[in-house]
Scaffold this motif. Structure first.
Motif, short mmCIF file in Angstrom:
data_model
loop_
_atom_site.label_atom_id
_atom_site.label_comp_id
_atom_site.label_asym_id
_atom_site.label_seq_id
_atom_site.Cartn_x
_atom_site.Cartn_y
_atom_site.Cartn_z
N LEU A 1 -14.44 -83.10 120.84
CA LEU A 1 -13.29 -83.38 121.70
C LEU A 1 -12.27 -84.18 120.90
O LEU A 1 -12.62 -85.19 120.28
N THR A 2 -11.02 -83.74 120.91
CA THR A 2 -9.99 -84.46 120.16
C THR A 2 -8.63 -84.26 120.83
O THR A 2 -8.54 -83.67 121.90
N GLY A 3 -7.58 -84.79 120.20
CA GLY A 3 -6.23 -84.66 120.75
C GLY A 3 -5.21 -84.46 119.67
O GLY A 3 -5.49 -84.60 118.47
N ILE A 4 -3.98 -84.12 120.07
CA ILE A 4 -2.85 -83.97 119.16
C ILE A 4 -1.94 -85.18 119.31
O ILE A 4 -1.70 -85.66 120.43
N GLY A 5 -1.43 -85.69 118.19
CA GLY A 5 -0.51 -86.82 118.26
C GLY A 5 -1.19 -88.14 117.97
O GLY A 5 -2.30 -88.19 117.43
N LYS A 6 -0.54 -89.23 118.36
CA LYS A 6 -1.02 -90.57 118.03
C LYS A 6 -1.84 -91.22 119.15
O LYS A 6 -2.27 -92.36 119.02
N VAL A 7 -2.02 -90.50 120.26
CA VAL A 7 -2.82 -91.00 121.38
C VAL A 7 -3.84 -89.94 121.76
O VAL A 7 -3.48 -88.77 121.94
N PHE A 8 -5.11 -90.33 121.87
CA PHE A 8 -6.11 -89.38 122.33
C PHE A 8 -5.82 -89.00 123.77
O PHE A 8 -5.70 -87.83 124.11
N SER A 9 -5.71 -90.01 124.63
CA SER A 9 -5.26 -89.79 126.01
C SER A 9 -4.97 -91.12 126.67
O SER A 9 -5.74 -92.07 126.56
N ALA A 10 -3.84 -91.16 127.37
CA ALA A 10 -3.45 -92.36 128.12
C ALA A 10 -4.09 -92.39 129.50
O ALA A 10 -3.77 -93.27 130.31
N GLY A 11 -4.98 -91.44 129.78
CA GLY A 11 -5.64 -91.41 131.10
C GLY A 11 -4.87 -90.56 132.08
O GLY A 11 -4.30 -89.53 131.72
N ALA A 12 -4.81 -91.00 133.31
CA ALA A 12 -4.17 -90.23 134.38
C ALA A 12 -2.65 -90.18 134.19
O ALA A 12 -2.02 -91.20 133.89
N ALA A 13 -2.08 -89.00 134.39
CA ALA A 13 -0.64 -88.83 134.33
C ALA A 13 0.02 -89.65 135.45
O ALA A 13 -0.34 -89.52 136.61
N LEU A 14 0.98 -90.49 135.07
CA LEU A 14 1.59 -91.41 136.03
C LEU A 14 2.23 -90.68 137.21
O LEU A 14 2.21 -91.17 138.33
N GLU A 15 2.76 -89.49 136.94
CA GLU A 15 3.44 -88.76 138.00
C GLU A 15 2.47 -88.27 139.09
O GLU A 15 2.90 -87.87 140.17
N GLU A 16 1.16 -88.33 138.80
CA GLU A 16 0.18 -87.89 139.79
C GLU A 16 -0.71 -89.02 140.31
O GLU A 16 -1.55 -88.80 141.18
N VAL A 17 -0.53 -90.23 139.77
CA VAL A 17 -1.37 -91.36 140.19
C VAL A 17 -1.18 -91.64 141.68
O VAL A 17 -2.14 -91.93 142.41
N GLN A 18 0.07 -91.58 142.15
CA GLN A 18 0.34 -91.86 143.56
C GLN A 18 -0.32 -90.85 144.49
O GLN A 18 -0.53 -91.13 145.67
N ASN A 19 -0.66 -89.69 143.95
CA ASN A 19 -1.33 -88.66 144.74
C ASN A 19 -2.86 -88.76 144.65
O ASN A 19 -3.57 -87.85 145.10
N GLY A 20 -3.34 -89.85 144.06
CA GLY A 20 -4.78 -90.08 144.02
C GLY A 20 -5.49 -89.59 142.78
O GLY A 20 -6.73 -89.57 142.74
N LEU A 21 -4.75 -89.22 141.74
CA LEU A 21 -5.39 -88.68 140.54
C LEU A 21 -6.34 -89.68 139.89
O LEU A 21 -7.38 -89.29 139.36
N ALA A 22 -6.00 -90.97 139.92
CA ALA A 22 -6.82 -91.99 139.24
C ALA A 22 -8.24 -92.04 139.78
O ALA A 22 -9.17 -92.46 139.08
N THR A 23 -8.43 -91.63 141.02
CA THR A 23 -9.77 -91.67 141.63
C THR A 23 -10.28 -90.27 141.97
O THR A 23 -11.22 -90.12 142.75
N ASP A 24 -9.70 -89.27 141.37
CA ASP A 24 -10.13 -87.88 141.59
C ASP A 24 -11.57 -87.70 141.10
O ASP A 24 -11.91 -88.12 139.98
#
Length: 203
Positions: free
Chosen positions: A47-70
């Motif tokens: 498992l890997t990623g492209i760029g300088k961040v592996f992953s910042a976690g949940a996309a902020l635009e979807e956090v309000q819709n409950g993505l952080a606890t999906d």
């Protein structure tokens, strides 16, 4: 945004959304689950990623819709943990939030020197995914797990290596080569042998 490649008993799953720090949307989470399931018969999964961040976690635009606890976060990490083959997380950069789950569930974690690690659930006012605290505790102990989760402390790669959160550090240009180097014995063995040894190590 989730790329899957399989060659010579090795599956590579890549998060490719660098313009958004590889933050994961609901759709990407499900793509990751599908990719991990697709790699189930592989002797090695990276498992890997492209760029300088592996992953910042949940996309902020979807956090309000409950993505952080999906529940999909837990489904993803469990799918990684259930792999019979060797799993390696090649951390091309910072690991944050819910993305911790899939990394903690891997057998081995290798990171670039500039990677940073933080899990800011206290700041977000949410619980971590159910299996993450125990997996983290198994790697770094209860006190350091509390430091990560209850104080939202950010640590660098050297600290993560010293604590046991990651297992190796490699230069950005050498990261995937290092992952393949570590994977070589498992790649040359049978899937049953790899899985059998993993079963002997499980608590």
């Amino acid at each position: 945004m989730i790329e899957y490649h399989h060659d010579d008993h090795v599956s590579t799953i890549t998060i490719n959304r660098p313009e958004k720090a590889n933050a994961l949307t609901s759709a990407m989470l499900r793509e990751l689950i599908n990719a991990v399931e697709k790699s189930r018969g592989s002797r090695v999964t990276i498992l890997t990623g492209i760029g300088k961040v592996f992953s910042a976690g949940a996309a902020l635009e979807e956090v309000q819709n409950g993505l952080a606890t999906d529940p999909a976060w837990e489904i993803l990490s469990q799918a990684v943990a259930d792999q019979k083959g060797l799993t390696i997380c090649a951390l091309n950069g910072t690991l944050a939030g819910g993305a911790f789950g899939m990394a903690l569930a891997c057998d081995i974690r290798v990171a670039v020197p500039d990677a940073r690690f933080f899990y800011p659930v206290m700041k977000m006012g949410v619980y971590p995914q159910p299996s993450d605290p125990k997996r983290m505790e198994h790697l770094i102990g209860p006190s350091r797990t509390k430091m990560m989760l209850l104080t939202a402390r950010k640590i660098d790669a050297e600290t993560a290596l010293r604590w046991g959160l990651i297992d190796d550090i490699a230069a950005p240009g050498d990261l995937i080569d290092r992952a393949h180097e570590l994977a070589a014995p498992a790649k040359a063995a049978s899937l049953d042998l790899v899985g059998g040894i993993k079963d002997m190590i499980k608590r």
